[in-house]
Design an enzyme around this catalytic site. Structure first.
Site, PDB file in Angstrom:
ATOM      1  CG  HIS A  55     -40.987 -18.770 -73.261  1.00  0.00           C
ATOM      2  ND1 HIS A  55     -40.950 -19.879 -72.906  1.00  0.00           N
ATOM      3  CD2 HIS A  55     -41.175 -19.539 -74.895  1.00  0.00           C
ATOM      4  CE1 HIS A  55     -40.870 -21.036 -73.009  1.00  0.00           C
ATOM      5  NE2 HIS A  55     -41.614 -20.659 -74.188  1.00  0.00           N
ATOM      6  CG  HIS A  57     -43.911 -19.422 -77.344  1.00  0.00           C
ATOM      7  ND1 HIS A  57     -42.644 -20.199 -77.988  1.00  0.00           N
ATOM      8  CD2 HIS A  57     -44.161 -18.792 -78.447  1.00  0.00           C
ATOM      9  CE1 HIS A  57     -42.331 -19.841 -78.703  1.00  0.00           C
ATOM     10  NE2 HIS A  57     -42.952 -18.471 -79.199  1.00  0.00           N
ATOM     11  CG  ASP A  59     -46.877 -24.201 -75.133  1.00  0.00           C
ATOM     12  OD1 ASP A  59     -45.969 -23.356 -75.209  1.00  0.00           O
ATOM     13  OD2 ASP A  59     -46.009 -24.821 -75.552  1.00  0.00           O
ATOM     14  CG  HIS A  60     -44.019 -22.024 -71.709  1.00  0.00           C
ATOM     15  ND1 HIS A  60     -42.729 -22.581 -71.525  1.00  0.00           N
ATOM     16  CD2 HIS A  60     -44.205 -22.571 -72.899  1.00  0.00           C
ATOM     17  CE1 HIS A  60     -42.606 -23.745 -72.057  1.00  0.00           C
ATOM     18  NE2 HIS A  60     -43.023 -23.678 -73.074  1.00  0.00           N
ATOM     19  CG  HIS A 113     -37.867 -21.256 -77.642  1.00  0.00           C
ATOM     20  ND1 HIS A 113     -38.603 -22.991 -78.433  1.00  0.00           N
ATOM     21  CD2 HIS A 113     -39.611 -21.761 -77.419  1.00  0.00           C
ATOM     22  CE1 HIS A 113     -39.884 -23.141 -78.849  1.00  0.00           C
ATOM     23  NE2 HIS A 113     -40.289 -22.329 -78.214  1.00  0.00           N
ATOM     24  CG  ASP A 132     -40.131 -24.808 -74.599  1.00  0.00           C
ATOM     25  OD1 ASP A 132     -39.834 -25.006 -73.300  1.00  0.00           O
ATOM     26  OD2 ASP A 132     -41.268 -24.155 -75.410  1.00  0.00           O
ATOM     27  CG  HIS A 170     -42.790 -28.708 -73.333  1.00  0.00           C
ATOM     28  ND1 HIS A 170     -44.248 -28.556 -73.552  1.00  0.00           N
ATOM     29  CD2 HIS A 170     -42.358 -27.502 -73.638  1.00  0.00           C
ATOM     30  CE1 HIS A 170     -43.899 -27.826 -73.904  1.00  0.00           C
ATOM     31  NE2 HIS A 170     -42.868 -26.993 -74.007  1.00  0.00           N
TER      32      HIS A 170
END
Length: 254
Positions: A55, A57, A59-60, A113, A132, A170
């Protein structure tokens, strides 16, 4: 034969390296940052060939540009999110499959998410890379999607084979387990698992990935359909989605 490596990134993210020992092909799933991935590749003498994104975001995906510049790897991600992902070499739709070395990779729809979230199931590796969506002992917050979407995603992922390892994004497992006990205080398997998690974290060990069979026994977000869970919440007559939504609401304020 496939080798799987779990790589800590940022403060609590994970990336995953999947390496085919016969062809030398190597994929990474999600790229929170490039440096730990490049370091691990160098240590192992592996050449990165593919990047798979669950996805959009930050932090990915934040390390994708640097990783592509360093390795020339192709980038695969959801066609529905192509407008907000790094440039894709291969834009994928849920239900499609592609080949990694000689192994099939199935693209699964996993919204909730985010609305464009996908997951990757690699049967030969006994692994599902779920980002996530389904997370070890939990699930992602509903930032964009609805309870209906996430419950559908979770029920789809829960149908994968028992020995599938859930490779989520995570290290949230300890806090997820602490919350799970509030939903099922009498779940013996959950109590034992929480102790195992606490011991692992005390030693600095990752708790991810984890087998789907264990998730089904202990992850409250996969158990919203069970009469015992509904009864414990005082929601005996509620739909599965309504129970899931209540569990997610409680986790959001835990």
């Amino acid at each position: 034969m496939l080798s799987l490596v779990t790589l800590p990134c940022l403060s609590d993210n994970y990336a995953y390296l999947l390496h085919d020992n016969e062809t030398g092909s190597t994929a990474v799933v999600d790229v929170p940052e490039a440096a730990p991935i490049l370091s691990e590749l160098a240590t192992r003498g592996w050449q990165l060939t593919e990047i798979w994104l669950t996805h959009h975001h930050y932090d990915h995906v934040d390390g994708v540009a640097d990783l592509v510049a360093a390795t020339g790897a192709i980038v695969r991600g959801a066609v529905a999110d192509a407008h907000r992902l790094p440039p894709l070499t291969d834009a994928l739709a849920p239900g499609e499959s592609f080949s990694f070395a000689t192994h099939d990779v199935h693209v699964l729809d996993a919204p909730g998410h985010t609305v464009g979230h996908i997951a990757f199931h690699v049967p030969a590796a006994r692994a599902a890379f779920t980002g996530d969506s389904l997370m070890v002992m939990g699930c992602g917050r509903l930032f964009e999607g609805t309870p209906d979407q996430m419950w559908s995603s979770l029920t789809t992922l829960a149908k994968l084979p028992d020995d599938t390892n859930i490779c989520s994004g995570h290290e949230y497992t300890a806090s997820n387990a602490a919350f799970a006990v509030t939903i099922e205080p009498d779940n013996v398997a959950l109590a034992a698992r929480r102790q195992d998690i606490e011991e692992a974290r005390a030693q600095g060990l990752p708790t991810v990935p984890a087998p789907l069979s264990l998730e089904r026994e202990t992850n409250p977000f996969l158990r919203a359909h069970l009469p015992s869970v509904k009864s414990g919440l005082g929601m005996e007559d509620a739909t599965d989605t309504e129970v899931f939504a209540e569990i997610r609401r409680r986790k959001d304020t835990f």
